[in-house]
Design an enzyme around this catalytic site. Structure first.
Site, PDB file in Angstrom:
ATOM      1  N   ARG A  94       0.819  -1.217   0.000  1.00 14.13           N
ATOM      2  CA  ARG A  94       0.000   0.000   0.000  1.00 14.13           C
ATOM      3  C   ARG A  94       0.855   1.271   0.000  1.00 14.13           C
ATOM      4  O   ARG A  94       0.490   2.264  -0.610  1.00 14.13           O
ATOM      5  CB  ARG A  94      -0.926   0.016   1.214  1.00 14.13           C
ATOM      6  CG  ARG A  94      -2.202  -0.756   0.980  1.00 14.13           C
ATOM      7  CD  ARG A  94      -3.182  -0.554   2.105  1.00 14.13           C
ATOM      8  NE  ARG A  94      -4.431  -1.227   1.806  1.00 14.13           N
ATOM      9  CZ  ARG A  94      -5.398  -1.413   2.689  1.00 14.13           C
ATOM     10  NH1 ARG A  94      -5.260  -0.983   3.929  1.00 14.13           N
ATOM     11  NH2 ARG A  94      -6.511  -2.025   2.348  1.00 14.13           N
ATOM     12  N   LYS A 119     -18.170 -17.733   2.314  1.00 13.19           N
ATOM     13  CA  LYS A 119     -19.547 -17.514   2.765  1.00 13.19           C
ATOM     14  C   LYS A 119     -20.389 -16.701   1.793  1.00 13.19           C
ATOM     15  O   LYS A 119     -20.002 -15.596   1.419  1.00 13.19           O
ATOM     16  CB  LYS A 119     -19.523 -16.782   4.101  1.00 13.19           C
ATOM     17  CG  LYS A 119     -19.058 -17.653   5.235  1.00 13.19           C
ATOM     18  CD  LYS A 119     -19.290 -16.931   6.521  1.00 13.19           C
ATOM     19  CE  LYS A 119     -18.948 -17.803   7.710  1.00 13.19           C
ATOM     20  NZ  LYS A 119     -18.878 -17.008   8.917  1.00 13.19           N
ATOM     21  N   GLY A 151      -8.047  -9.042  -0.175  1.00 11.90           N
ATOM     22  CA  GLY A 151      -6.841  -9.611   0.438  1.00 11.90           C
ATOM     23  C   GLY A 151      -6.515 -11.025  -0.028  1.00 11.90           C
ATOM     24  O   GLY A 151      -5.393 -11.308  -0.454  1.00 11.90           O
ATOM     25  N   GLY A 158     -12.325  -3.762   2.072  1.00 14.32           N
ATOM     26  CA  GLY A 158     -13.734  -3.413   2.259  1.00 14.32           C
ATOM     27  C   GLY A 158     -14.252  -2.479   1.177  1.00 14.32           C
ATOM     28  O   GLY A 158     -15.387  -2.628   0.695  1.00 14.32           O
TER      29      GLY A 158
END
Ligand code: 3PG
Length: 393
Positions: A37, A198, A351, A374
């Site tokens: 980053r 999920k 990620g 996110g």
């Protein structure tokens, strides 16, 4: 013209530039363990410094509740200093008014000041206008180069833009351009691959993508819930029975969703003799689905070869443990090869996805890999990101 202003639209010479970065870097025992980053924002930093700006860097680290020495930016300051050498980088060990003001007064043209963790101020996450007003006295203009924090409406990403002339930094620009070309104005056919464990965490992503892409590949343990929804016995596999109805409705509404037709299973992950390839209808009661099978992989690759754009989030198998990484690796390598020939535009993010691409040795071969977590997910959900919206002209 972009819907936001960029560094091309402003002369930063001698200006105090309030630069919001996302230097929320992973740490272990006080040392930065992954510089990605930071490396991605160096072009913006170097450009501002080269043009004689006085750069004041704002960033958060972790999710502190008040001042927390374990989340001080000192290690980040060290990494930033090394990365920008020989440009002088000062660290202000405070984010409180008077100390910050003194540090800014001492800041010279063409140098950088990193302020302490912005989340040490509770007003940051509250998007407090008074805190934004205080910050606005620290700079002459504001640059946001933190796409990965743009899903947060915080004082340093949202409220501040109402008070200072605001611009997108080079990384923000690159992210918005790449993501736009993957989903807003894609060349078609457009394929999305969404994996992960999920359905519950990715449901809004799937609902949005299903409406917008031509082929939607569902992989990972998430696919088991969809398989179960079609009546397939998934044996001892991980799945979410409570979401089978939702999955069935999605499959009925969107025939462009692609599920595995064969899978790699194992009874015991530690025992290679229990690994087998099965058609999805033949999974044994005591077997766990851990990867897509070769038929599925080939079918996806054939469809991918017909596509012009690919959006990828999440592995299609248990990619951390060989041989269950084969499906994911094979697909990423095919996508990378198609990208290199110019046939496919590939955009990936998240990620796990970055770790997968690194493992497959193709991190540099995709058209664009987002470092956002996110924010990337919320963008795939079709949400307007407040930090991006706030930059609107
Ligand atoms: C991230 O790591 O995704 C960003 O830095 C945002 O962090 P947050 O989820 O704590 O706001």
């Amino acid at each position: 013209m972009t819907p936001y202003s960029t560094l091309d639209d402003v002369d930063v010479t001698n200006k105090r530039v309030l630069l919001r970065l996302d230097l929320n870097l992973p740490l272990h025992e006080g040392k930065v363990t992954d510089l990605t980053r930071l490396e991605r924002v160096l072009p913006t930093l170097r450009e501002l410094v080269a043009h004689g700006a006085r750069v004041i860097v704002l960033t958060h680290l972790g999710r502190p509740k008040g001042i927390d020495p374990a989340l001080s930016l000192a290690p980040i300051a060290h990494a930033l200093t090394q990365a920008m050498d020989p440009v002088p980088v000062a660290f202000c060990e405070s984010i409180q008014g008077p100390t910050v003001l003194h540090a800014i007064e001492r800041l010279e043209k063409g140098s950088i000041l990193l302020l302490e963790n912005i989340r040490f101020r509770s007003e940051e996450e509250a998007n407090d206008p008074n805190f934004a007003r205080e910050m606005a006295t620290w700079g002459d203009l504001y640059v946001n180069d933190a796409f990965s924090a743009a899903h947060r409406a915080h004082a340093s990403t949202e409220a501040i833009t109402h008070l200072l002339p605001s611009y997108a930094g080079r990384l923000m620009e690159a992210e918005l351009k790449a993501l736009g070309s993957a989903l807003d104005n894609p060349q078609r056919p457009l394929m999305a691959i969404v994996g992960g464990s999920k359905v519950s965490t990715k449901l809004p992503v799937l609902e949005n993508l299903a409406q917008r892409v031509d082929h939607l590949v569902i992989g990972g343990a998430m696919a088991n819930t969809f398989l179960s929804a079609t009546g397939v016995d998934v044996g001892a596999s991980l799945y979410e029975p409570g979401l089978c109805d939702t999955a069935r409705k999605l499959l009925e509404a969107y025939p462009q969703m692609i599920l595995p037709q064969d899978v790699v299973v194992a009874k015991d992950l530690q025992d290679p003799s229990t690994i087998a390839i099965r058609l999805t209808g033949d999974v044994g009661k005591d077997e766990k689905i851990l990867d897509i099978g070769p038929l599925t992989c080939q079918a996806i690759k054939d469809t991918m070869a017909q596509c012009k754009t690919l959006l990828w989030n999440g592995p299609v198998g248990l990619y951390e443990i060989p041989p269950f990484d084969q499906g994911s690796i094979d697909l990423t390598q095919t996508a990378a090869a198609l990208t290199q020939t110019g046939a496919l535009l590939t955009v990936a993010g998240g990620g796990d996805t970055i770790a997968l691409l690194a493992r497959a040795g193709v991190l540099e071969d995709f058209t664009y890999v987002s470092t956002a977590g996110g924010a990337f997910l919320e963008w795939m959900e079709g949400k307007v990101l407040p930090g991006v919206e706030a930059l609107g002209r």
